[in-house]
Design an enzyme around this catalytic site. Structure first.
Site, short mmCIF file in Angstrom:
data_model
loop_
_atom_site.label_atom_id
_atom_site.label_comp_id
_atom_site.label_asym_id
_atom_site.label_seq_id
_atom_site.Cartn_x
_atom_site.Cartn_y
_atom_site.Cartn_z
N HIS A 1 -0.37 -4.67 -2.76
CA HIS A 1 -0.27 -6.02 -2.44
C HIS A 1 1.16 -6.65 -2.46
O HIS A 1 1.85 -7.06 -1.65
CB HIS A 1 -0.97 -7.01 -3.24
CG HIS A 1 -2.42 -7.04 -3.15
ND1 HIS A 1 -3.12 -7.02 -1.94
CD2 HIS A 1 -3.44 -6.61 -4.00
CE1 HIS A 1 -4.47 -6.96 -2.09
NE2 HIS A 1 -4.68 -6.61 -3.26
N HIS B 1 -2.86 -0.59 -6.72
CA HIS B 1 -3.58 -1.69 -5.95
C HIS B 1 -2.79 -2.65 -5.92
O HIS B 1 -2.53 -3.27 -4.77
CB HIS B 1 -5.04 -1.84 -6.42
CG HIS B 1 -5.87 -2.81 -5.65
ND1 HIS B 1 -6.92 -2.59 -5.07
CD2 HIS B 1 -5.79 -4.18 -5.75
CE1 HIS B 1 -7.36 -3.60 -4.13
NE2 HIS B 1 -6.54 -4.91 -4.97
N GLU B 2 -2.58 -3.47 -7.01
CA GLU B 2 -1.81 -4.46 -6.92
C GLU B 2 -0.04 -4.32 -6.57
O GLU B 2 0.38 -5.32 -5.93
CB GLU B 2 -1.61 -5.24 -8.38
CG GLU B 2 -2.89 -5.48 -9.12
CD GLU B 2 -3.67 -6.48 -8.18
OE1 GLU B 2 -3.05 -7.19 -7.51
OE2 GLU B 2 -5.04 -6.41 -8.16
ZN LIG Z 1 -6.58 -6.76 -4.43
#
Ligand SMILES: [Zn+2]
Length: 367
Positions: free
Chosen positions: A70, A66-67
């Protein structure tokens, strides 16, 4: 949120585990073991523990991905990512600066939840293939559920959550005013955080101790949203300031011929950290404490400041009307403590780091 144990580097970004993260790992493994004990009582305790900790590790990989979602988009929009840290409330990718456009902000924000949603789809597909009653199917089912939760929770429209960043990007695009967009999104984040705290407290009141966790998340979100709110107020007041507002006309000047030792005595003793170096009243360079430190002490008497000063053509200068925000960024990225203000070929004064810090403190209401 920097610190913890460095576990490696992905796409050049250092990844850290914060000590609080181990608590989450233990809790998740414990909860999963309990679940396996009821579903697969025929398994040995060791097998249950192994399967549970493997799933915990995959949960950790999910948050990391998830990170990374980004981060990859941030890098694509030329926003450097300093680190990724996993901690008690999930993960955080620390970016060096804000994206330059609302479009970039939106893409960076939405990438994380998209990764989590894709993981949820993948794991639920795995559950279907393996069958919900098999061990693999059951654990994949849990991972699908948790990744759906991560995606949905992060899409809540309050800063600092991803949904809050999406909201900010949207308002920014609509109004063109980034600071206002930040304040609105952070305000929404504060209200959301209060709702979490109130809901958590209510749960505890009704005898569900799990409410404590929700209230704790609310408290964390509240402090982050409030810090952002304060930062936005500082940014807004800084954005109105120009170099002329903070410039000091008191520029220390010294002849190029004097020795480093005399510069050190005359200026540093008076609390000054730099001076304009002149030859026959014409500026030829700039000398600072950093330059002095590079000269061994025994050579101070025999070295002239003109020899070690930064030549005038290499000195970073700025015009009178340059925004203070730009000066701040220049000082941070180029590691200088003062910027001479050049107008019409003449140095009128300088903006120092101390003056900037004072302005920031005043707009933040610190002093
Ligand atoms: Zn996030």
């Amino acid at each position: 949120m920097i610190g913890g144990i460095r576990i490696g580097r992905i796409f050049g970004i250092p990844v850290y585990l914060h000590p609080t993260w181990f608590l989450v790992f233990l809790l998740v493994t414990w909860a999963l073991t309990a679940r396996l004990q009821s579903e697969h009582a025929d398994w040995s305790g060791a097998a249950q523990l192994l399967a549970a900790s493997l799933t915990s590790a995959l949960f950790f990989v999910s948050i990391l991905l998830h990170e990374l979602g980004h981060s990859v988009l941030a890098i694509r929009h030329r926003v450097p990512v300093r680190s990724i840290t996993l901690f008690i409330f999930g993960g955080v990718a620390l970016m060096e600066r804000e994206p330059e456009s609302s479009g970039a902000e939106f893409q960076i924000a939405i990438a994380g939840p998209i990764v989590s949603a894709m993981l949820a789809l993948g794991f639920s597909g795995l559950t279907r293939v393996a069958g919900g009653n098999s061990l693999l199917g059951s654990l994949a089912g849990w991972l699908a559920f948790i990744n759906t939760g991560v995606a949905l929770f992060n899409l809540l429209p309050g800063y600092p959550l991803d949904g809050g960043r999406v909201l900010r990007a949207f308002l920014w695009a609509q109004t063109g005013d980034r600071d206002r967009a930040t304040r609105v999104a952070a305000g929404a984040g504060q209200w959301m955080a209060y709702a979490f705290i109130a809901f958590g407290a209510l749960e505890v009141f009704h005898g569900d101790i799990g409410g404590l966790w929700i209230a704790f998340i609310g408290w964390f979100l509240l402090s982050a949203a409030t810090a952002t709110m304060r930062q936005a107020a500082v940014d807004a007041s800084l954005s109105r300031l120009r170099a002329r507002d903070l410039m000091s006309e008191d520029v220390p000047r010294i002849p190029a011929e004097i020795s480093v030792a005399r510069f050190a005595r005359d200026l540093v003793m008076r609390g000054r950290r730099w001076a304009l170096v002149e030859h026959e009243d014409v500026p030829v360079g700039l000398i600072s404490l950093t330059d002095v430190r590079r000269v061994p002490a025994e050579a101070w008497e025999t070295t002239a400041v003109g020899q070690i000063a930064t030549p005038i053509e290499a000195v970073l200068t700025a015009p009178l009307d340059s925004p203070v925000r730009d000066l701040l960024r220049t000082m941070a990225t180029r590691k200088v403590n003062q910027i001479p203000i050049l107008e019409g070929g003449r140095i009128l004064g300088a903006v120092t780091r101390e003056a900037l810090v004072q302005a920031i403190e005043m707009s933040a209401g610190v002093s």
